[in-house]
Design a protein around this motif. Structure first.
Motif, mmCIF file in Angstrom:
data_model
loop_
_atom_site.group_PDB
_atom_site.id
_atom_site.type_symbol
_atom_site.label_atom_id
_atom_site.label_comp_id
_atom_site.label_asym_id
_atom_site.label_seq_id
_atom_site.Cartn_x
_atom_site.Cartn_y
_atom_site.Cartn_z
ATOM 1 N N VAL A 1 79.295 -2.684 23.961
ATOM 2 C CA VAL A 1 79.105 -4.125 23.783
ATOM 3 C C VAL A 1 77.996 -4.410 24.518
ATOM 4 C CG1 VAL A 1 80.198 -6.234 24.412
ATOM 5 C CG2 VAL A 1 81.632 -4.708 23.056
ATOM 6 N N LEU A 2 77.863 -3.960 25.720
ATOM 7 C CA LEU A 2 76.750 -4.294 26.796
ATOM 8 C C LEU A 2 75.291 -3.681 26.431
ATOM 9 C CD1 LEU A 2 78.916 -4.241 29.885
ATOM 10 C CD2 LEU A 2 78.439 -6.174 28.199
ATOM 11 N N ILE A 3 75.254 -2.678 25.661
ATOM 12 C CA ILE A 3 74.063 -1.774 25.429
ATOM 13 C C ILE A 3 73.752 -1.884 24.000
ATOM 14 C CG2 ILE A 3 72.767 0.193 25.844
ATOM 15 C CD1 ILE A 3 74.678 0.950 28.205
ATOM 16 N N CYS A 4 72.807 -2.626 23.379
ATOM 17 C CA CYS A 4 72.250 -2.902 22.254
ATOM 18 C C CYS A 4 73.474 -2.761 21.144
ATOM 19 C CB CYS A 4 71.510 -1.626 22.025
ATOM 20 S SG CYS A 4 70.002 -1.571 22.884
ATOM 21 N N PRO A 5 74.371 -3.795 21.158
ATOM 22 C CA PRO A 5 75.643 -3.821 20.290
ATOM 23 C C PRO A 5 75.342 -3.879 18.886
ATOM 24 C CG PRO A 5 75.214 -5.704 21.308
ATOM 25 C CD PRO A 5 74.286 -5.144 21.986
#
Length: 229
Positions: free
Chosen positions: A191-195
């Protein structure tokens, strides 16, 4: 003749390797998020491995730390929705299977040494047969097929190992906690890194298909009028 054959084989292998490298590069260039997904999986595994390499964290979860690594491998998906779906199925199946296995373990332990293996084997047979049959139900197949598989696996491991392990409750708690750690790390990285959202992917795919369809129709119209002229 032998040298000529070796040179021809080396040339064929070189051309094949260059062709494979070109195809791999094209896959990454068409959608760089695929390469990013590979990096995200590597990052999640690196983070979860800290629980195995660090002594204080390892002492907290015990030897079941490897279950967190396995959870990351099987749960991490390309899209956020796919990751949430697998994480929910794995968490629900693990908790429910652990609870049922503990209940059967308590009943079997009170029945005596003679009937304890019979109760364990009988419960394993009935639950595995019923869960496997439920996978043929269309609704269960579409939504909970992965969860049913994990339920069978978890119950089998806990029920069978409980016959030789005294601290079954502690073992079940460790496995549930490590699965929760693996799912949490998967969701955080996904979710936090390039979702990547499935709805957005569907929209882009529809737009690309419409562009291809428009190009094909335009080519047909141009060919039709060219033939008439």
């Amino acid at each position: 003749m032998a040298w000529a054959w070796l040179v021809s084989r080396a040339a064929a292998l070189g051309s094949g390797a260059s062709g494979l490298a070109g195809r791999v590069w094209k896959i990454g260039a068409d959608d760089p998020r695929r390469a990013v997904h590979g990096l995200k999986v590597g990052l999640a595994l690196a983070l979860v491995s800290v629980f195995y390499y660090t002594r204080p964290l390892y002492d907290g979860v015990g030897g079941a730390a490897m279950w967190a690594v396995m959870t990351v491998v099987v749960v991490f998906e390309y899209t956020v929705g796919g990751c949430v779906y697998k994480g929910f199925n794995r968490a629900t199946a693990t908790v429910s299977a652990g609870a049922v296995a503990l209940g059967v373990h308590w009943i079997a332990s009170k029945s005596g040494d003679r009937f304890e293996p019979v109760i364990r084997s009988g419960s394993l047979f009935l639950l595995a047969a019923a869960a496997t049959f439920s996978r043929f139900i269309p609704t269960v197949k579409a939504r909970f097929d992965y969860g049913v598989t994990i339920f069978i696996l978890t119950y089998s491991l806990v029920a069978v190992s409980g016959y030789r392990v005294d601290a079954l409750l502690a073992m079940a708690q460790q496995r549930i906690s490590t699965v929760a750690i693996g799912i949490s790390i998967c969701l955080a990285v996904c979710v936090l890194i390039c979702p990547v959202w499935a709805g957005q992917e569907l929209h882009r795919l529809t737009a690309r298909n419409m562009d291809k369809l428009a190009g094909a129709v335009e080519a047909c119209v141009e060919g039709y009028f060219a033939e008439e002229e």
